[in-house]
Write a protein that holds these residues in place. Structure first.
Motif, PDB file in Angstrom:
ATOM      1  N   UNK A 130     -33.328 -35.697  -5.091  1.00 40.91           N
ATOM      2  CA  UNK A 130     -32.416 -36.572  -4.301  1.00 40.91           C
ATOM      3  C   UNK A 130     -33.366 -37.931  -4.386  1.00 40.91           C
ATOM      4  N   UNK A 131     -34.439 -37.846  -4.182  1.00 41.64           N
ATOM      5  CA  UNK A 131     -35.416 -39.130  -4.054  1.00 41.64           C
ATOM      6  C   UNK A 131     -35.464 -39.845  -5.396  1.00 41.64           C
ATOM      7  N   UNK A 132     -35.267 -38.967  -6.704  1.00 41.67           N
ATOM      8  CA  UNK A 132     -35.456 -39.614  -7.640  1.00 41.67           C
ATOM      9  C   UNK A 132     -34.159 -40.053  -7.929  1.00 41.67           C
ATOM     10  N   UNK A 133     -33.020 -39.581  -7.605  1.00 40.68           N
ATOM     11  CA  UNK A 133     -31.792 -40.208  -7.904  1.00 40.68           C
ATOM     12  C   UNK A 133     -31.559 -41.484  -6.948  1.00 40.68           C
ATOM     13  N   UNK A 134     -31.895 -41.531  -5.857  1.00 42.59           N
ATOM     14  CA  UNK A 134     -31.863 -42.616  -4.769  1.00 42.59           C
ATOM     15  C   UNK A 134     -32.754 -43.898  -5.432  1.00 42.59           C
ATOM     16  N   UNK A 135     -33.828 -43.536  -6.005  1.00 42.49           N
ATOM     17  CA  UNK A 135     -34.769 -44.371  -6.661  1.00 42.49           C
ATOM     18  C   UNK A 135     -34.079 -45.045  -7.753  1.00 42.49           C
ATOM     19  N   UNK A 136     -33.620 -44.215  -8.765  1.00 44.82           N
ATOM     20  CA  UNK A 136     -32.999 -44.731 -10.042  1.00 44.82           C
ATOM     21  C   UNK A 136     -31.965 -45.844  -9.734  1.00 44.82           C
ATOM     22  N   UNK A 137     -30.974 -45.267  -8.683  1.00 43.69           N
ATOM     23  CA  UNK A 137     -29.931 -45.987  -8.328  1.00 43.69           C
ATOM     24  C   UNK A 137     -30.080 -47.261  -7.573  1.00 43.69           C
ATOM     25  N   UNK A 138     -31.144 -47.236  -6.650  1.00 41.28           N
ATOM     26  CA  UNK A 138     -31.771 -48.633  -6.299  1.00 41.28           C
ATOM     27  C   UNK A 138     -32.418 -49.558  -7.269  1.00 41.28           C
ATOM     28  N   UNK A 139     -32.854 -49.012  -8.207  1.00 43.28           N
ATOM     29  CA  UNK A 139     -33.650 -49.870  -9.269  1.00 43.28           C
ATOM     30  C   UNK A 139     -32.381 -50.459 -10.222  1.00 43.28           C
ATOM     31  N   UNK A 140     -31.247 -49.768 -10.526  1.00 45.51           N
ATOM     32  CA  UNK A 140     -30.392 -50.170 -11.398  1.00 45.51           C
ATOM     33  C   UNK A 140     -29.437 -51.346 -10.390  1.00 45.51           C
ATOM     34  N   UNK A 141     -29.063 -51.074  -9.153  1.00 43.52           N
ATOM     35  CA  UNK A 141     -28.603 -52.123  -8.414  1.00 43.52           C
ATOM     36  C   UNK A 141     -29.419 -53.118  -8.449  1.00 43.52           C
ATOM     37  N   UNK A 142     -30.459 -53.271  -8.025  1.00 43.35           N
ATOM     38  CA  UNK A 142     -31.527 -54.407  -8.080  1.00 43.35           C
ATOM     39  C   UNK A 142     -31.501 -55.262  -9.723  1.00 43.35           C
ATOM     40  N   UNK A 143     -31.175 -54.498 -10.657  1.00 43.12           N
ATOM     41  CA  UNK A 143     -31.240 -55.025 -11.935  1.00 43.12           C
ATOM     42  C   UNK A 143     -29.967 -55.596 -11.950  1.00 43.12           C
ATOM     43  N   UNK A 144     -28.728 -55.028 -11.619  1.00 38.16           N
ATOM     44  CA  UNK A 144     -27.382 -55.751 -11.703  1.00 38.16           C
ATOM     45  C   UNK A 144     -27.579 -56.979 -10.721  1.00 38.16           C
ATOM     46  N   UNK A 145     -28.152 -56.945  -9.688  1.00 36.51           N
ATOM     47  CA  UNK A 145     -28.011 -58.286  -8.839  1.00 36.51           C
ATOM     48  C   UNK A 145     -28.937 -59.450  -9.354  1.00 36.51           C
ATOM     49  N   UNK A 146     -29.949 -59.009 -10.273  1.00 42.14           N
ATOM     50  CA  UNK A 146     -30.807 -59.846 -11.004  1.00 42.14           C
ATOM     51  C   UNK A 146     -30.102 -60.600 -11.906  1.00 42.14           C
ATOM     52  N   UNK A 147     -29.323 -59.823 -12.874  1.00 46.31           N
ATOM     53  CA  UNK A 147     -28.484 -60.279 -13.910  1.00 46.31           C
ATOM     54  C   UNK A 147     -27.499 -61.138 -13.329  1.00 46.31           C
ATOM     55  N   UNK A 148     -26.845 -60.981 -12.279  1.00 46.25           N
ATOM     56  CA  UNK A 148     -25.801 -61.672 -11.729  1.00 46.25           C
ATOM     57  C   UNK A 148     -26.225 -62.754 -11.168  1.00 46.25           C
ATOM     58  N   UNK A 149     -27.489 -63.188 -10.799  1.00 47.65           N
ATOM     59  CA  UNK A 149     -27.769 -64.229 -10.030  1.00 47.65           C
ATOM     60  C   UNK A 149     -28.536 -65.242 -11.044  1.00 47.65           C
ATOM     61  N   UNK A 150     -28.877 -64.714 -12.076  1.00 47.53           N
ATOM     62  CA  UNK A 150     -29.723 -65.657 -12.836  1.00 47.53           C
ATOM     63  C   UNK A 150     -28.704 -65.811 -14.352  1.00 47.53           C
TER      64      UNK A 150
END
Length: 545
Positions: free
Chosen positions: A415-435
């Motif tokens: 569950x820790x790995x799943x949460x970490x992967x999902x949070x990194x993907x979300x941060x990536x999508x936010x970075x793409x959308x904001x730039x």
């Protein structure tokens, strides 16, 4: 105090209702020579009792007849709390009743007024000698008891490890422990419970920190087993991160009871370490076995159960369950091929993919924890590579490969790995959308200038080549987004760095020019004045005023 004798200094309390007597007692003897370190005083029995309970004197020199409370009553009440405190009574009355009471209270001596200094000196010498001898004896007994308890404790811990390993030495160690009244019956039903400590301590942490964690775990286990009246057990630490406890099962102690106890031990341990410490504790309960000789089999299944905890949801305790043998390996290559396009296209279908990934892993009959961690490591590397290709510089600033591996390896559950992967993907999508595309080019151009400005020799063509763009297109995008040319921005940036250097006298002007990326000091001065309106020398003088 005799020469050559080294001991802790003693505390003395003087109690008398006459101040002149108290002052005289303090002045008449060289108290430090008797090993008296601190002297306090009280003018009646009640005050003396309060002072004594706080001060904890080794000796009380007290008048017998005082207002509110006699010396005899004071002695009774003090010795009820401080049994090693010694009393020397002073009285102007040769009263047999008082003398008899003083003897019953084990008063060291009884001195009549008027006080003879020689008699007092001899009395205090005897009392302080008695205090030191008693303290030394008490310390010897305490040391012996501690050594004995430590030896028995070490033997018990070693015995637990030998039982887990199925060592032939276990029988011999069991016989040795039987001599200390500890006995684990060789027959009966037993089970092994294994606690695995997933520590947040780094490799450079002091050894005492790891020892403190193990002590917290020992205390939590002893507290829970004591509360449950579990007395027939032995526990020991294996390789510093695992603690195994072998317990004798009884009709009133089921495996589910043990699971509940393990959960409470984990909660107790977390409370002792602090909720935000990052340390995690997992427990595995093995299969019950008959006899201590079979405990190594229970331990092996407990070890498997701890590994099974990794795949559970929020629970941190598992009871061993048989798993079917064999089973296909994780299709890592296929999962990578599916994950890559989703990340590249910023498709939000990546989140259902992660949810399906969790179900696939938990549904596998046999899969190793190491294989799962390696898969997540590869997925995250693929994500970071895509972020790099999209020039997401800010997103990648704190995401280094070394950090990534430690983050994945230190995860205690799926569950820790799943949460970490999902949070990194979300941060990536936010970075793409904001730039936007153009803003990313500007950002990377600025980062290139910041990293290379001191070398001074690069051109717009060098930046364009690094970004895989034409110089003309790069210049067009930069001017459109910032309102200035790349050269103007570069010179303004260099001048700002030069201002920082000019704020002190430690760097010569020619060195300021070189450190700011200008090989020609005259050109530096000209550019600096064009941008700021003053020369570098004038700027320094103004800055230092």
């Amino acid at each position: 105090m005799p020469e050559g004798v080294v001991c802790c200094l003693l505390n003395l309390l003087i109690v008398d209702d006459e101040k002149r007597t108290r002052d005289g007692l303090k002045m008449c003897l060289p108290w430090s020579e008797f090993g008296i370190g601190e002297i306090r005083e009280a003018d009646d029995g009640h005050t003396a009792l309060e002072v004594a309970l706080a001060f904890k004197p080794d000796i009380i020199l007290s008048d017998i007849r005082m207002p509110t409370m006699t010396g005899i009553e004071l002695a009774r009440r003090v010795q009820a709390e401080l049994p090693r405190c010694k009393f020397v009574f002073i009285s102007g009355y040769a009263d047999k009743e008082y003398l008899k009471a003083a003897i019953q209270l084990k008063a060291v001596s009884f001195i009549e007024k008027p006080i003879s200094v020689a008699e007092l000196k001899g009395c205090i010498g005897s009392v302080t000698d008695a205090c030191r001898q008693e303290a030394e004896q008490h310390q010897r007994l305490a040391d012996s008891a501690a050594k004995l308890e430590s030896s028995i404790g070490m033997l018990q811990r070693d015995y637990a490890v030998q039982l887990a390993q199925g060592s032939p030495d276990a029988d011999y160690m069991g016989l040795l422990l039987a001599e200390s009244s500890f006995r684990l019956p060789s027959d009966g039903n037993y089970v092994s419970v294994l606690f695995h400590l997933h520590s947040a301590l780094g490799p450079d942490s002091p050894p005492e920190h790891a020892a403190a964690l193990r002590a917290s775990l020992d205390a939590a286990l002893a507290n829970e087993f004591g509360r449950q009246r579990i007395t027939t057990y032995v526990a020991g630490t294996i390789d510093g991160t695992r603690l195994v406890a072998h317990l004798q099962l009884t009709p009133s102690l089921s495996l589910n009871d043990l699971r509940a106890s393990a959960d409470r031990i984990e909660a107790d341990f977390a409370g002792r370490c602090g909720k935000s410490s990052g340390h995690q504790l997992f427990a595995g309960i093995g299969l019950p076995v008959r006899g201590t000789a079979q405990l190594h089999r229970s331990y092996q299944t407990a070890l498997t159960a701890v590994r099974q905890v990794f795949f559970l949801g929020s629970s941190r305790t598992a009871i061993f369950e048989e798993q079917p043998a064999g089973g296909a390996a994780l299709p890592s290559d296929r999962l990578m091929r599916e994950f890559g396009p989703l990340v590249h296209s910023c498709d939000h279908a990546v989140f259902p993919f992660i949810a399906a990934l969790a179900r696939d892993i938990r549904g596998h009959a046999v899969v190793s924890v190491d294989d799962v961690k390696m898969l997540f490591y590869k997925l995250l590397l693929l994500l970071y590579d895509e972020a790099h290709n999209k020039f997401l510089g800010r997103y990648m600033e704190d995401r280094k490969e070394e950090y990534l591996w430690h983050r994945v390896a230190d995860s205690g559950t799926l569950q820790e790995l799943l949460t970490f992967l999902e949070s990194e993907v979300r941060a990536y999508l936010v970075a793409v959308a904001s730039v936007g595309v153009q803003s990313r080019v500007v950002h990377e151009t600025i980062r290139y200038i910041e990293r290379h400005y001191q070398s001074g020799g690069f051109t717009i063509s060098d930046i364009a080549s690094y970004l895989q763009l034409t110089p003309a297109y790069l210049s067009q995008i930069f001017k459109k987004d910032t309102g200035q040319t790349i050269n103007d921005y570069m010179n303004a940036y260099k001048v700002e760095r030069a201002k920082e250097l000019l704020a002190g006298r430690g760097v010569k002007l020619v060195e300021v020019a070189a450190l700011s990326g200008y090989n020609d000091a005259k050109y530096f001065t000209k550019t600096f004045k064009r941008i700021t309106g003053i020369t570098p020398s004038e700027y320094r003088e103004n800055a230092l005023k």
